[in-house]
Every structure is written in structure tokens, then in C-alpha cells.
Design a protein around this motif. Sequence first.
Motif, PDB file in Angstrom:
ATOM      1  N   UNK A  81       0.820  -1.208   0.000  1.00  9.81           N
ATOM      2  CA  UNK A  81       0.000   0.000   0.000  1.00  9.81           C
ATOM      3  C   UNK A  81       0.857   1.262   0.000  1.00  9.81           C
ATOM      4  N   UNK A  82       0.684   2.121  -0.999  1.00  7.46           N
ATOM      5  CA  UNK A  82       1.436   3.380  -1.015  1.00  7.46           C
ATOM      6  C   UNK A  82       1.004   4.327   0.111  1.00  7.46           C
ATOM      7  N   UNK A  83      -0.143   4.078   0.709  1.00  8.60           N
ATOM      8  CA  UNK A  83      -0.629   4.923   1.801  1.00  8.60           C
ATOM      9  C   UNK A  83       0.084   4.639   3.115  1.00  8.60           C
ATOM     10  N   UNK A  84       0.669   3.463   3.238  1.00  8.66           N
ATOM     11  CA  UNK A  84       1.349   3.078   4.474  1.00  8.66           C
ATOM     12  C   UNK A  84       2.791   3.565   4.413  1.00  8.66           C
ATOM     13  N   UNK A  85       3.123   4.465   5.335  1.00  8.47           N
ATOM     14  CA  UNK A  85       4.475   5.006   5.385  1.00  8.47           C
ATOM     15  C   UNK A  85       5.407   4.056   6.135  1.00  8.47           C
ATOM     16  N   UNK A  86       4.924   3.517   7.242  1.00  8.03           N
ATOM     17  CA  UNK A  86       5.697   2.575   8.044  1.00  8.03           C
ATOM     18  C   UNK A  86       4.749   1.508   8.563  1.00  8.03           C
ATOM     19  N   UNK A  87       5.288   0.319   8.813  1.00  3.05           N
ATOM     20  CA  UNK A  87       4.480  -0.771   9.354  1.00  3.05           C
ATOM     21  C   UNK A  87       5.370  -1.649  10.213  1.00  3.05           C
ATOM     22  N   UNK A  88       4.887  -1.979  11.408  1.00  2.00           N
ATOM     23  CA  UNK A  88       5.636  -2.811  12.335  1.00  2.00           C
ATOM     24  C   UNK A  88       4.749  -3.955  12.813  1.00  2.00           C
ATOM     25  N   UNK A  89       5.246  -5.174  12.723  1.00  2.00           N
ATOM     26  CA  UNK A  89       4.595  -6.347  13.306  1.00  2.00           C
ATOM     27  C   UNK A  89       5.099  -6.399  14.740  1.00  2.00           C
ATOM     28  N   UNK A  90       4.185  -6.335  15.728  1.00  2.00           N
ATOM     29  CA  UNK A  90       4.590  -6.108  17.112  1.00  2.00           C
ATOM     30  C   UNK A  90       4.003  -7.142  18.067  1.00  2.00           C
ATOM     31  N   UNK A  91       4.513  -7.121  19.278  1.00  2.00           N
ATOM     32  CA  UNK A  91       3.987  -7.939  20.363  1.00  2.00           C
ATOM     33  C   UNK A  91       3.144  -7.049  21.273  1.00  2.00           C
ATOM     34  N   UNK A  92       2.507  -7.659  22.281  1.00  2.00           N
ATOM     35  CA  UNK A  92       1.804  -6.874  23.284  1.00  2.00           C
ATOM     36  C   UNK A  92       0.311  -6.768  23.059  1.00  2.00           C
ATOM     37  N   UNK A  93      -0.278  -7.739  22.383  1.00  2.00           N
ATOM     38  CA  UNK A  93      -1.723  -7.731  22.208  1.00  2.00           C
ATOM     39  C   UNK A  93      -2.209  -7.019  20.960  1.00  2.00           C
ATOM     40  N   UNK A  94      -1.317  -6.388  20.249  1.00  2.18           N
ATOM     41  CA  UNK A  94      -1.637  -5.730  18.979  1.00  2.18           C
ATOM     42  C   UNK A  94      -0.851  -6.488  17.915  1.00  2.18           C
ATOM     43  N   UNK A  95      -1.420  -6.636  16.747  1.00  2.00           N
ATOM     44  CA  UNK A  95      -0.706  -7.351  15.686  1.00  2.00           C
ATOM     45  C   UNK A  95       0.262  -6.433  14.947  1.00  2.00           C
ATOM     46  N   UNK A  96      -0.225  -5.254  14.537  1.00  4.48           N
ATOM     47  CA  UNK A  96       0.591  -4.326  13.760  1.00  4.48           C
ATOM     48  C   UNK A  96       0.391  -2.904  14.266  1.00  4.48           C
TER      49      UNK A  96
END
Length: 160
Positions: free
Chosen positions: A98-113
Motif C-alpha cells: 500500500x502506497x498509503x502506508x508510510x511505516x508498518x511494524x509487526x509487534x507484540x503486546x496484544x496488537x498485531x501491527x
Amino acid sequence: MAQNPPPRALDSFDKAILRLLQRDNKMPQRQIASRVNLSAAAVQRRIASMEKAGIITRNCAEVNVRAVQMSITAIVEVHLVDERIATVDAAKALFQASPSVQQCYYVTGGISFVVIIVAKDMTTYEEITRELFSRNEAVARFRSLIALDRVKCGMDIVIP
């Protein structure tokens, strides 16, 4: 998914070059050479080597979002319906494409991204959220945090 190659060891010259390039990637190599006490040819070889090794992944310009009328910066917490490999990989591919997404992180702590999106206005942002999250059956829910002010933005990393 391909494994990353083992990192190439960085010496003090490489680290000094990287520090300078992070501040100004258009700095002439002869000026870098002068500052790190190497020849311009040696600097050129080291930069090429770091690019080949994947240490330097790209050269880009930092754009002032206000100057290009991008008034919305959203930090979005995305919760997937499950954490199966196929679900996560599909989400990664969607966000990466997606060109709209500037940054994306796959994370821990109950949130996926955690996804950073910059948009022209709230109408445009709503269209993006519909496309990426609301219509996506893999997304259980998402929460948007709209930035009031961009206090600091950059990609520099501290190189010890």
C-alpha cells in the motif's frame, strides 16, 4: 520467507560514514572522505560494499508533509482475527504494497501491527481505512491515533 544474511561487521570507518550519510546522503564522497580520514575511492568502495550487504537499503528524501498538503498522520493499531502465519503474511504483504502506508511494524503486546499512514485529509484517511482495515476480513479491529503535531520524524539510528 528468505532469511537475512548474517550482518557484515562494521568497523569505525563504516560507522562514521553511516553517521554522515544519515544526516545528508547527498554529501559528496570527497567531503565524507575528508571527515573520516580516508580517500574518496575508499569511501566509495565502502558505501558500495554496505549497499551490497544490505546495510544501506536505499537513499531517499525526507519530505515536509505540510509543504505537500498532507495534513493527517495516523498511528493505527491493528488487531488481526488470528496470528496464523498465513494471516500475518497476508497482512504484511497488503501493508507493504500500500502506497498509503508510510511505516508498518509487526509487534507484540496484544496488537498485531502498528501502521503509520499519512493522508491529505480526513476523507482520504477514511478511504484508506476502509480499503486496508474495514473491508479486510483478517482485521478484527483497528484503532486510529491522529497526531496533533509531528514533533520528530526521521529514520536515523544511533550507531555505537
